[in-house]
Write a protein that holds these residues in place. Structure first.
Motif, mmCIF file in Angstrom:
data_model
loop_
_atom_site.group_PDB
_atom_site.id
_atom_site.type_symbol
_atom_site.label_atom_id
_atom_site.label_comp_id
_atom_site.label_asym_id
_atom_site.label_seq_id
_atom_site.Cartn_x
_atom_site.Cartn_y
_atom_site.Cartn_z
ATOM 1 N N PHE A 98 -22.048 -54.525 25.146
ATOM 2 C CA PHE A 98 -21.581 -53.870 23.928
ATOM 3 C C PHE A 98 -20.355 -53.047 24.310
ATOM 4 C CE2 PHE A 98 -24.552 -50.957 25.858
ATOM 5 C CZ PHE A 98 -23.988 -49.708 25.686
ATOM 6 N N ARG A 99 -19.603 -52.642 23.314
ATOM 7 C CA ARG A 99 -18.333 -51.978 23.595
ATOM 8 C C ARG A 99 -18.239 -50.650 22.854
ATOM 9 N NH1 ARG A 99 -14.452 -55.940 22.083
ATOM 10 N NH2 ARG A 99 -14.509 -56.698 24.234
ATOM 11 N N VAL A 100 -17.761 -49.642 23.560
ATOM 12 C CA VAL A 100 -17.438 -48.363 22.944
ATOM 13 C C VAL A 100 -15.949 -48.118 23.147
ATOM 14 C CG1 VAL A 100 -19.729 -47.349 23.212
ATOM 15 C CG2 VAL A 100 -18.077 -47.117 25.054
ATOM 16 N N SER A 101 -15.303 -47.599 22.113
ATOM 17 C CA SER A 101 -13.868 -47.360 22.200
ATOM 18 C C SER A 101 -13.506 -46.112 21.421
ATOM 19 C CB SER A 101 -13.086 -48.568 21.676
ATOM 20 O OG SER A 101 -13.471 -48.878 20.349
ATOM 21 N N PHE A 102 -12.301 -45.631 21.682
ATOM 22 C CA PHE A 102 -11.856 -44.383 21.073
ATOM 23 C C PHE A 102 -10.336 -44.375 21.075
ATOM 24 C CE2 PHE A 102 -10.204 -40.166 22.382
ATOM 25 C CZ PHE A 102 -10.370 -39.483 21.184
ATOM 26 N N LYS A 103 -9.751 -43.952 19.961
ATOM 27 C CA LYS A 103 -8.300 -43.805 19.884
ATOM 28 C C LYS A 103 -7.961 -42.609 19.024
ATOM 29 C CE LYS A 103 -3.975 -46.227 18.969
ATOM 30 N NZ LYS A 103 -3.337 -47.475 18.499
ATOM 31 N N ASN A 104 -7.131 -41.752 19.583
ATOM 32 C CA ASN A 104 -6.688 -40.562 18.867
ATOM 33 C C ASN A 104 -5.242 -40.302 19.254
ATOM 34 O OD1 ASN A 104 -6.397 -38.227 17.450
ATOM 35 N ND2 ASN A 104 -7.776 -37.001 18.717
ATOM 36 N N GLY A 105 -4.327 -40.752 18.418
ATOM 37 C CA GLY A 105 -2.913 -40.620 18.725
ATOM 38 C C GLY A 105 -2.537 -41.473 19.916
ATOM 39 N N SER A 106 -2.001 -40.837 20.931
ATOM 40 C CA SER A 106 -1.597 -41.572 22.131
ATOM 41 C C SER A 106 -2.756 -41.804 23.085
ATOM 42 C CB SER A 106 -0.482 -40.806 22.859
ATOM 43 O OG SER A 106 -0.938 -39.508 23.248
ATOM 44 N N GLN A 107 -3.887 -41.124 22.868
ATOM 45 C CA GLN A 107 -5.041 -41.283 23.753
ATOM 46 C C GLN A 107 -5.943 -42.402 23.254
ATOM 47 O OE1 GLN A 107 -7.088 -37.564 24.041
ATOM 48 N NE2 GLN A 107 -5.397 -36.493 25.057
ATOM 49 N N SER A 108 -6.361 -43.253 24.165
ATOM 50 C CA SER A 108 -7.277 -44.345 23.803
ATOM 51 C C SER A 108 -8.108 -44.722 25.017
ATOM 52 C CB SER A 108 -6.507 -45.553 23.284
ATOM 53 O OG SER A 108 -5.697 -46.094 24.311
ATOM 54 N N GLN A 109 -9.308 -45.178 24.741
ATOM 55 C CA GLN A 109 -10.211 -45.658 25.788
ATOM 56 C C GLN A 109 -10.983 -46.849 25.257
ATOM 57 O OE1 GLN A 109 -12.689 -42.828 28.017
ATOM 58 N NE2 GLN A 109 -11.617 -41.156 26.967
ATOM 59 N N THR A 110 -11.300 -47.757 26.139
ATOM 60 C CA THR A 110 -12.155 -48.890 25.796
ATOM 61 C C THR A 110 -13.071 -49.182 26.977
ATOM 62 O OG1 THR A 110 -10.435 -49.874 24.435
ATOM 63 C CG2 THR A 110 -12.247 -51.302 25.099
ATOM 64 N N HIS A 111 -14.357 -49.300 26.721
ATOM 65 C CA HIS A 111 -15.327 -49.562 27.784
ATOM 66 C C HIS A 111 -16.295 -50.640 27.322
ATOM 67 C CE1 HIS A 111 -13.954 -45.875 29.772
ATOM 68 N NE2 HIS A 111 -14.042 -45.302 28.578
ATOM 69 N N SER A 112 -16.292 -51.764 27.998
ATOM 70 C CA SER A 112 -17.281 -52.819 27.728
ATOM 71 C C SER A 112 -18.443 -52.608 28.682
ATOM 72 C CB SER A 112 -16.657 -54.196 27.939
ATOM 73 O OG SER A 112 -15.627 -54.419 27.015
#
Length: 497
Positions: free
Chosen positions: A385-399
């Motif tokens: 499963f995947r969790v992700s986050f984006k806020n302006g220039s900050q972003s993360q993605t983790h599978s």
């Protein structure tokens, strides 16, 4: 006929110190049997012999020792109840339930005494652990023994010569409040388990515990099984009392007292459960290590519950540890700092309200490194499963990969429930779909919290593809249900993990 001399090398007998000699005499019959068992099965070399971890002669070739098993007892078998007695089937079941309560107290007392005599005292006498370490691991276990001996004594006093018991409700109403003292013992268990696991790296500790485990008295239970018995007994009381109440006639005076007793124990268990959760949360928060000041987050500081946590591996084999607090997801690496297990932040904490969750189909994730991915078996690409986050220039993605379908579903449910709780607390009506996206009840459209959903999130190292081992996952979603009970019917019910 002259026999040829044997050319076998005879190993001289080493001087041994019997562990049983270090255990004070115990009057209880079961512990006398235990002491005899110890003398037969456990011995230690003197301190002049450094090879404590020398091969044990019984490990492979010797026949396995017989395990001491605890036979379950029934009231009807113990007191030889005749069929001709004027007892209804319901009354017999009631007596069986009362006897099970009494017998459970007897077994608990025996196990608590055994934990002290077989583990605590010998390890202290042999200097395998310091007194301070043993006090941390065993906590207030000593104080629990007289507490349960008191209940057992009262239950035996009201038992008639024929073995039957008329009333237990008043006894339970008067005794149960003293179980509030369990909060200190249960709150200490997280730190106790961590210290015990750390001390197992010491070969003397590991050797001692292994010898005990191989001995009949242990019943194939390790030390932590014994230390966890009080907690498991505590949560069993509501079930035991309900069973007695279920077989108690409506006109029996005991019914009212039993109902009162059930309310008392449910309140105590709920209170201890809350305090234990807060203690666990404090323990892990105190062991978070921040690489930079900007990683600190007020959402971590304000958290009172760890909803779930577990070990992960990324696609290059690096182990990670993920914590889902009430309002923030924290990805860390387990490290040793000042001889303590700590958790160094691996990425910036992700607010739960902005977290995007996606359930991935088997085979949908590409493992990092094309060559490695080509030779990977199918088990490596399941349960993602995947969790992700984006806020302006900050972003993360983790599978993330769970070790099986069940654990994957646990994580999905817990993350969805945490997200719904946060949204409900913020006063946002609506529900989450299967991918963790927010559905507007007015328009019926899907709204992703934060920014637009990220696309093509399969890049390997920069996006931290991870595989998760959730064998150590600890799920406390039940505590979250207590926190968000004010949300009422606006919440969309997820299955309780």
């Amino acid at each position: 006929m002259i026999e040829e001399p044997s050319n076998k090398r005879v190993k001289p007998l080493s001087r041994v110190t019997s562990l049983a000699n270090l255990i004070p005499p115990v009057k209880a019959t079961p512990l006398k049997r235990f002491s005899q068992t110890l003398q037969r099965s456990i011995s230690f070399r003197s301190e002049s012999r450094p090879d404590i971890l020398a091969p044990r002669p019984w490990s492979r070739n010797a026949a396995p020792s017989s395990t001491k098993r605890r036979d379950s007892k029934l009231w009807s078998e113990t007191f030889d109840v005749c069929v001709n007695q004027m007892l209804t089937s319901k009354e017999i079941k009631r007596q069986e339930a009362i006897f099970e309560l009494s017998q459970g107290e007897e077994d608990l007392i025996e196990d608590l005494k055994l934990a002290k005599k077989a583990y605590h005292d010998p390890m202290l006498k042999l200097s395998i652990m310091t007194e301070q370490e043993l006090n941390q691991i065993f906590g207030t276990l000593d104080s629990l023994i007289p507490l349960h001996e008191e209940l057992l004594s009262q239950l035996r006093d009201v038992r008639k010569p024929d073995g039957s018991t008329e009333h237990v409700g008043p006894i339970l109403v008067g005794w149960l409040p003293c179980l509030s003292s369990y909060d200190s013992y249960c709150s200490n268990q997280v730190a106790a388990k961590a210290l015990l696991d750390h001390k197992k790296q010491d070969h003397r500790v590991q050797d001692f515990l292994q010898r005990c485990l191989e001995s009949p008295f242990s019943r194939k239970l390790d030390l932590w099984n014994f230390l966890d018995i009080p907690r498991s007994r505590l949560v069993k009381y509501p079930l035991l009392l309900r069973e007695i109440l279920r077989h108690t006639p409506n006109d029996n005076p005991d019914q009212q007292h039993l109902e009162e007793a059930i309310n008392i124990i449910q309140g105590i268990v709920a209170e201890i459960n809350t305090k234990t959760g807060e203690s666990e949360c404090r323990y892990y928060k105190e062991r978070l290590l921040y690489l930079e000041e900007g990683q600190k987050d007020s959402l971590i500081d304000s958290s009172r519950v760890v909803c779930c946590h577990g070990e992960l591996k990324n696609n290059r084999g690096v182990k990670l540890h993920v914590f889902l607090f009430q309002e923030v997801l924290v990805i860390t690496r387990a490290v040793t700092h000042n001889e303590q297990l700590c958790y160094q932040l691996y990425r910036q904490p992700i607010p739960v309200k902005d977290l995007l969750l996606e359930d991935l189909q088997d085979g949908e994730v590409r493992l990092g490194g094309s060559l490695r991915g080509a030779f990977s078996n199918n088990e490596r690409i399941k349960n993602f499963f995947r969790v992700s986050f984006k806020n302006g220039s900050q972003s993360q993605t983790h599978s993330l990969q769970a070790n099986d379908t069940f654990n994957k579903q646990q994580w999905l449910n817990c993350i969805r429930q945490a997200k719904e709780t946060v949204l409900c607390a913020a006063g946002q009506a609506g529900v989450l779909d299967s991918e963790g996206s927010f559905l507007n009840p007015t328009t019926g459209s899907r709204e992703l919290q934060g920014e637009t959903k990220l696309e093509q999130m399969d890049q390997s190292d920069s996006e931290s593809d991870c595989s998760m081992d959730t064998s150590e996952v600890s799920l406390d979603c039940e505590r979250m249900e207590q926190t968000d009970s004010s949300c009422g019917n606006s919440r969309h019910g997820e299955s309780n993990v």
